[in-house]
Design an enzyme around this catalytic site. Structure first.
Site, PDB file in Angstrom:
ATOM      1  N   LYS A  12       0.972  -2.191  -0.324  1.00 14.77           N
ATOM      2  CA  LYS A  12      -0.366   0.194   0.061  1.00 14.77           C
ATOM      3  C   LYS A  12       1.033   1.633   0.406  1.00 14.77           C
ATOM      4  O   LYS A  12       1.542   1.140   0.846  1.00 14.77           O
ATOM      5  CB  LYS A  12      -0.488   0.411   0.775  1.00 14.77           C
ATOM      6  CG  LYS A  12      -1.968   0.987   0.962  1.00 14.77           C
ATOM      7  CD  LYS A  12      -2.864   1.644   2.251  1.00 14.77           C
ATOM      8  CE  LYS A  12      -1.766   2.642   3.523  1.00 14.77           C
ATOM      9  NZ  LYS A  12      -1.251   3.870   2.319  1.00 14.77           N
TER      10      LYS A  12
ATOM     11  N   GLU B 113      10.324   0.693  10.028  1.00 13.62           N
ATOM     12  CA  GLU B 113      11.819   2.233   9.636  1.00 13.62           C
ATOM     13  C   GLU B 113      10.989   3.574   9.698  1.00 13.62           C
ATOM     14  O   GLU B 113       9.607   4.207   8.961  1.00 13.62           O
ATOM     15  CB  GLU B 113      12.946   1.948   8.228  1.00 13.62           C
ATOM     16  CG  GLU B 113      13.919   2.551   7.788  1.00 13.62           C
ATOM     17  CD  GLU B 113      13.531   4.881   7.546  1.00 13.62           C
ATOM     18  OE1 GLU B 113      13.628   4.850   8.582  1.00 13.62           O
ATOM     19  OE2 GLU B 113      13.420   5.175   6.633  1.00 13.62           O
TER      20      GLU B 113
ATOM     21  N   CYS C 140      13.923  11.223   6.793  1.00 15.45           N
ATOM     22  CA  CYS C 140      14.103  10.587   8.161  1.00 15.45           C
ATOM     23  C   CYS C 140      15.348  10.464   8.635  1.00 15.45           C
ATOM     24  O   CYS C 140      16.062  10.504   9.464  1.00 15.45           O
ATOM     25  CB  CYS C 140      13.501   9.218   7.876  1.00 15.45           C
ATOM     26  SG  CYS C 140      14.390   7.930   7.287  1.00 15.45           S
TER      27      CYS C 140
ATOM     28  N   GLU D 184      10.154  15.266  15.789  1.00 11.82           N
ATOM     29  CA  GLU D 184      10.592  15.018  14.356  1.00 11.82           C
ATOM     30  C   GLU D 184       9.420  16.961  13.754  1.00 11.82           C
ATOM     31  O   GLU D 184       8.896  16.577  13.257  1.00 11.82           O
ATOM     32  CB  GLU D 184      10.783  13.652  13.678  1.00 11.82           C
ATOM     33  CG  GLU D 184      10.973  13.556  12.083  1.00 11.82           C
ATOM     34  CD  GLU D 184      10.774  12.646  11.908  1.00 11.82           C
ATOM     35  OE1 GLU D 184      12.154  11.968  10.835  1.00 11.82           O
ATOM     36  OE2 GLU D 184      10.196  11.972  11.454  1.00 11.82           O
TER      37      GLU D 184
END
Length: 476
Positions: free
Chosen positions: A176, A249, A283, A379
């Site tokens: 997906k 991840e 990231c 983040e």
């Protein structure tokens, strides 16, 4: 709503979803509606899983050489369809077309070729007599059907990172893509027709609820996601209910640590590029600059000068360094964080929206942040670089490691002893020395702590998609 309705790719064909709900795909450059994407249902997911299960019966028994040939052919097809892939992705992301072509499509083809070779290099312990009268050996086998979820920051490359090792190991896939960036993945699925047997690669469109259907489905033996910490925790928790393996991840908050003996001109440009590449939607992006107090002011000025030259722009602009942020929700969140900066923070450059159309944000550098500020700890996933001074090596290590993320980091110095000290002490899955952000197919990518677990790229990622079986035979 306007625009065509995209279709799922199941069992070697594009098929309409049974969904009654759709999502608008919005071009982040001009905020126009491009198309509609179905919020695929449990029935759609089940159809894809059944197709993958049927295909595994034969694909899982193929020899490594057969899988290698398929991956090599797929790599050639990716290169041949580069323009189509780039156009599809730029519609969804607004990234510079040249960057997508070079850094995702060309690199993606190279990574497929690496995985084609890795298919023939699985390892295990040597067969031997570990108990008198018996011979033992290890079989490394594919898991079966795997479910995969990819993010919106590098849609095509992340799809390659998922399917490459899974196919090399002999698994079949239900994938997906992100709800905002599905089109380049659909092109990849389409060009796989005739290269991969029907049902080996299936793509189901949808939102987080569709992703949850993938995870809950009883068929997949492993679920792999690249995404946020929140999404990773949800996937891991759901997978645990059926004792499925998870591969996560997740986010990052990478420090770039600069000592006075570094090549400061090279470091300033390298860190600026690593901070603002892809609009900071990476990231592994350099998000926290830790600079020795003796060079703080001059180095911040040098990085700011570089940053101001790395301007965002349109996909077809050869001078644009990055494009818009991906979607309205993310754009608003990043601007909200910049609008709520504490009084003790100084904006050196940037800090605002660029233009009045599209989701563009200026490259932004802020000083005066404190270790427990949200901008340091959480983040941002945008073009924002924080700066903190440090006094000595131990202080730098303490600041660098004092976040919950542990994906990537860099140390900039001309002193070999300092570099070696930091490669040991930095608690991150990757440590770059005098560089930040390069990746190669041969080396693993993955982090610790809240950055998740499991490895992408390298032979280690192929091992993630295998299971190990011990076989013992009696001599008599």
């Amino acid at each position: 709503m306007s625009g065509p309705v995209l279709e799922n790719y199941i069992d070697g064909a594009f098929v309409a979803s049974g969904a009654t709900e759709t999502l608008e795909l919005v071009n982040p450059v001009d905020e126009s509606v491009l198309a509609r994407s179905p919020i695929s249902t449990g029935a759609d997911v089940d159809a894809a899983m059944r197709a993958a299960e049927r295909a595994f019966a034969s694909w899982g028994r193929t020899t490594p050489s057969v899988r290698q040939k398929a991956l090599l052919r797929l790599a050639d097809a990716v290169e041949a369809h580069s323009a189509e892939i780039v156009a599809a992705q730029c519609r969804n992301t607004g990234q510079p077309a040249a960057v997508v072509a070079a850094e995702e499509v060309a690199v993606g083809a190279d990574q497929l070729r690496f995985f084609a070779g890795a298919a023939r290099l699985l390892e295990g312990r040597a067969a031997g007599e570990y108990l008198e009268g018996f011979t033992s050996y290890v079989r490394r086998e594919p898991i079966g059907v795997v479910a995969q979820v990819t993010p919106w920051n590098y849609p095509f490359m992340m799809a390659i990172w998922k399917i490459g090792p899974a196919l090399a190991a002999g698994n079949t896939i239900v994938l997906k893509p992100s709800d905002t960036t599905p089109e380049s993945t659909l092109v990849l699925a389409g060009i796989s027709k005739g290269i991969l047997p029907d049902g080996v690669l299936n793509v189901v469109l949808g939102d987080a609820n569709t992703g949850a259907e993938l995870v809950r489905h009883p068929t997949p033996g492993l679920v792999s996601i690249t995404g946020s910490v929140r999404a990773g925790i949800a996937v891991a928790g759901s997978a645990a209910q059926q004792l499925k393996r998870a591969h996560l991840e997740l986010g990052g908050k990478a420090p770039a640590i600069v000592f006075p003996d570094a090549d400061l001109e090279k470091a300033a440009l390298g860190i600026a590029q690593a901070a603002f590449f892809n609009g900071g939607q990476d990231c592994t992006a350099a998000t926290r600059l830790l600079v020795h107090e003796s060079i703080h002011d001059e180095f911040v000025a040098a990085v700011a000068k570089c940053a101001e030259q790395l301007r965002p722009g349109l996909p077809d602009d050869p001078d644009s360094f990055y494009g818009p942020l991906n979607n309205r929700g993310h754009f608003d969140a990043v601007l909200g964080k910049l609008a709520a900066l504490p009084a003790h923070v100084t904006v050196v450059t940037g800090g605002k929206r660029l233009g009045d159309k599209g989701f563009f944000v200026e490259p932004t550098i802020v000083t005066g942040v404190r270790q427990h500020d949200a901008l340091v700890q959480e983040e941002t996933f945008g073009p924002v670089l924080t700066v903190q001074p440090f006094t000595d090596a131990e202080h730098a290590i303490a600041l660098a490691n004092d976040v919950r993320y542990a994906l990537a980091s860099s140390i900039w110095t001309g002193n070999h002893a300092i570099a070696e000290k930091f490669t040991r002490a930095l608690d991150f899955g990757a440590v770059w020395v005098n560089c930040h952000i390069p990746l190669v197919a041969e080396m693993p990518h993955g982090g610790f702590k809240y950055s998740g677990y499991g490895k992408d790229l390298s032979a280690y990622s192929v091992e993630e998609y295998t299971r190990i079986k011990h076989v013992m035979s009696a001599h008599d």
